[in-house]
Design a protein around this motif. Structure first.
Motif, PDB file in Angstrom:
ATOM      1  N   ASP A  17       1.241   4.191  23.856  1.00  0.00           N
ATOM      2  CA  ASP A  17       1.692   4.911  22.666  1.00  0.00           C
ATOM      3  C   ASP A  17       2.288   3.922  21.676  1.00  0.00           C
ATOM      4  O   ASP A  17       2.942   2.950  22.076  1.00  0.00           O
ATOM      5  CB  ASP A  17       2.755   5.956  23.026  1.00  0.00           C
ATOM      6  N   ASN A  18       2.063   4.169  20.380  1.00  0.00           N
ATOM      7  CA  ASN A  18       2.711   3.341  19.369  1.00  0.00           C
ATOM      8  C   ASN A  18       4.111   3.905  19.155  1.00  0.00           C
ATOM      9  O   ASN A  18       4.365   4.706  18.250  1.00  0.00           O
ATOM     10  CB  ASN A  18       1.918   3.342  18.055  1.00  0.00           C
ATOM     11  N   LEU A  68      -5.120  -3.568  18.236  1.00  0.00           N
ATOM     12  CA  LEU A  68      -3.884  -3.414  17.460  1.00  0.00           C
ATOM     13  C   LEU A  68      -4.046  -2.485  16.271  1.00  0.00           C
ATOM     14  O   LEU A  68      -3.212  -2.498  15.362  1.00  0.00           O
ATOM     15  CB  LEU A  68      -3.338  -4.781  17.011  1.00  0.00           C
ATOM     16  N   HIS A  69      -5.099  -1.668  16.242  1.00  0.00           N
ATOM     17  CA  HIS A  69      -5.180  -0.578  15.287  1.00  0.00           C
ATOM     18  C   HIS A  69      -4.516   0.660  15.895  1.00  0.00           C
ATOM     19  O   HIS A  69      -4.470   0.806  17.125  1.00  0.00           O
ATOM     20  CB  HIS A  69      -6.636  -0.262  14.925  1.00  0.00           C
ATOM     21  N   THR A  70      -4.001   1.526  15.039  1.00  0.00           N
ATOM     22  CA  THR A  70      -3.284   2.725  15.483  1.00  0.00           C
ATOM     23  C   THR A  70      -4.061   3.954  15.057  1.00  0.00           C
ATOM     24  O   THR A  70      -4.351   4.134  13.860  1.00  0.00           O
ATOM     25  CB  THR A  70      -1.865   2.756  14.890  1.00  0.00           C
ATOM     26  N   PRO A 101       2.053  13.059  15.674  1.00  0.00           N
ATOM     27  CA  PRO A 101       3.052  12.742  16.701  1.00  0.00           C
ATOM     28  C   PRO A 101       2.437  12.032  17.905  1.00  0.00           C
ATOM     29  O   PRO A 101       3.151  11.632  18.813  1.00  0.00           O
ATOM     30  CB  PRO A 101       3.589  14.121  17.092  1.00  0.00           C
ATOM     31  N   ASN A 102       1.094  11.917  17.917  1.00  0.00           N
ATOM     32  CA  ASN A 102       0.402  11.328  19.067  1.00  0.00           C
ATOM     33  C   ASN A 102      -0.406  10.111  18.613  1.00  0.00           C
ATOM     34  O   ASN A 102      -1.628  10.157  18.547  1.00  0.00           O
ATOM     35  CB  ASN A 102      -0.523  12.357  19.727  1.00  0.00           C
ATOM     36  N   PHE A 153       1.817   2.646   6.332  1.00  0.00           N
ATOM     37  CA  PHE A 153       1.333   2.060   7.588  1.00  0.00           C
ATOM     38  C   PHE A 153       1.584   2.968   8.784  1.00  0.00           C
ATOM     39  O   PHE A 153       1.009   2.769   9.853  1.00  0.00           O
ATOM     40  CB  PHE A 153       2.000   0.702   7.819  1.00  0.00           C
ATOM     41  N   LEU A 154       2.436   3.994   8.614  1.00  0.00           N
ATOM     42  CA  LEU A 154       2.714   4.903   9.724  1.00  0.00           C
ATOM     43  C   LEU A 154       1.610   5.926   9.939  1.00  0.00           C
ATOM     44  O   LEU A 154       1.589   6.606  10.963  1.00  0.00           O
ATOM     45  CB  LEU A 154       4.033   5.647   9.458  1.00  0.00           C
ATOM     46  N   LEU A 155       0.677   6.058   8.993  1.00  0.00           N
ATOM     47  CA  LEU A 155      -0.376   7.056   9.113  1.00  0.00           C
ATOM     48  C   LEU A 155      -1.469   6.561  10.053  1.00  0.00           C
ATOM     49  O   LEU A 155      -1.660   5.365  10.244  1.00  0.00           O
ATOM     50  CB  LEU A 155      -0.971   7.347   7.735  1.00  0.00           C
ATOM     51  N   CYS A 156      -2.186   7.514  10.635  1.00  0.00           N
ATOM     52  CA  CYS A 156      -3.342   7.174  11.463  1.00  0.00           C
ATOM     53  C   CYS A 156      -4.342   6.398  10.615  1.00  0.00           C
ATOM     54  O   CYS A 156      -4.645   6.786   9.480  1.00  0.00           O
ATOM     55  CB  CYS A 156      -3.975   8.455  12.015  1.00  0.00           C
TER      56      CYS A 156
END
Length: 342
Positions: free
Chosen positions: A59-60, A25-27, A17-18, A6-9
């Motif tokens: 930023d997330n 609520l999508h990253t 890193p950005n 879930f940490l991936l784009c």
């Protein structure tokens, strides 16, 4: 690991890193947002991005910080050379509060000078023996808030000002009479977490309505396709009985059917995309709140909760579309009337 995908784009499925958190609520990373076509929409659910340049302001912090912590954990697990951040010797300890490696000598000094602080340095081999979740949980327990006054960043924080909605150190709370009323910062972070959890439960309850609408729209699309096939067959059967002089009428009828069917397909596709986008936003909201509960530090809760709350409130205001069955004569009424005239 699968637990931290879930940490991936959500666009390119790469680490970044950005990472930016959209109102849906999508990253997404800056690269995906920059090449997104059309610019100004979330490429996952097509929700409009409010910022004119297509790059959200938020930023997330949760995902970005978790990536940084997991890189440190991976560095320890992989057994690469670890060096003390103070003297350059072999790093045998790691302090989650200082975010530094320490040799044995520096560790002893660290423990002596910071014995009254909440710093908890652990042996690298002990961290390596545990799981990534254990590592992150340890950081979460030791993570602390910083005072909203930039001159007091190193002061311990235990007070929350309900008027200005900021975390304060004791000095700010005592010397600045503009701050009041107060409450305990931990009770405030707990309240915010509970508020997000309550909204997430309500979101789960409301999601069933959108899922039902999505299924209904899919069924209506299938019925439209079936109606189109039946009408084409009926037209062919009738026209074959006619003489050559009415062949032109046959072609006109077929063209009209295609036009009506395409019009209906476009309308249903638009509704399906909208409901699918809302469902994806709801999934993202549920997932984000879940990860906030699992991994967020108090600082991350304080920074991100108002933004996430606003997005969840917007989702709660949405209503699933009422997709009723099409009543006869339906989109092909004109075709049927012309056939009767023949």
């Amino acid at each position: 690991e699968d637990d931290f995908q879930f940490l991936l784009c959500e666009g390119c499925r790469q680490e970044s890193p950005n990472l930016k958190l959209l109102t849906c609520l999508h990253t997404l990373c800056l690269s995906c947002l920059g090449k997104n076509e059309p610019v100004g929409q979330c490429p996952v659910c097509c929700t409009a991005i409010l910022q004119a340049n297509g790059i959200p302001d938020m930023d997330n912090l949760l995902f970005t910080n978790l990536q940084a912590r997991l890189r440190v954990y991976k560095q320890m697990v992989d057994g690469v050379d670890l060096f003390c951040n103070n003297c350059g010797k072999s790093g045998e300890f790691w302090c989650s509060e200082c975010f530094e490696f320490l040799c044995t000598k520096c560790f002893e000094a660290h423990q002596r000078y910071l014995r009254w602080e909440s710093h908890r340095a652990k042996r690298v081999m002990d961290i390596r023996a545990g799981s990534a979740k254990d590592f992150l949980e340890g950081i979460r327990r030791t993570g602390s808030l910083s005072c909203s006054n930039p001159d007091h960043k190193n002061q311990p924080v235990s007070i929350y000002c309900q008027r200005c909605e900021k975390a304060l150190c004791c000095s700010c709370a005592l010397l600045d009479n503009q701050h009041a009323p107060f409450c305990d910062i931990r009770s405030e972070t707990q309240r915010r977490q509970e508020e997000l959890s309550s909204m997430e439960r309500e979101l789960r309850r409301r999601r069933s309505g959108f899922e039902a609408a999505y299924v209904s729209l899919q069924g209506e699309a299938a019925r439209l396709e079936e109606a189109q096939r039946e009408m084409r067959e009926l037209i062919r059967q009738r026209v074959e009985q006619l003489v050559r002089l009415i062949r032109q009428e046959e072609e006109e009828l077929l063209g009209l059917v295609e036009a009506r069917q395409e019009q209906g397909r476009r309308e249903l596709a638009r509704e399906l995309r909208h409901v699918e986008g809302v469902l994806r936003r709801m999934e993202a909201g549920e997932r984000l709140v879940e990860k906030m509960n699992l991994y967020a530090t108090e600082q991350e809760v304080m920074d991100m909760q108002p933004f996430i709350k606003g997005s969840l409130q917007e989702l709660q205001r949405l209503q699933p579309p009422a997709a009723g069955d099409q009543a006869e004569p339906g989109p092909f009424a004109e075709c049927r009337a012309r056939l009767q005239a023949l």
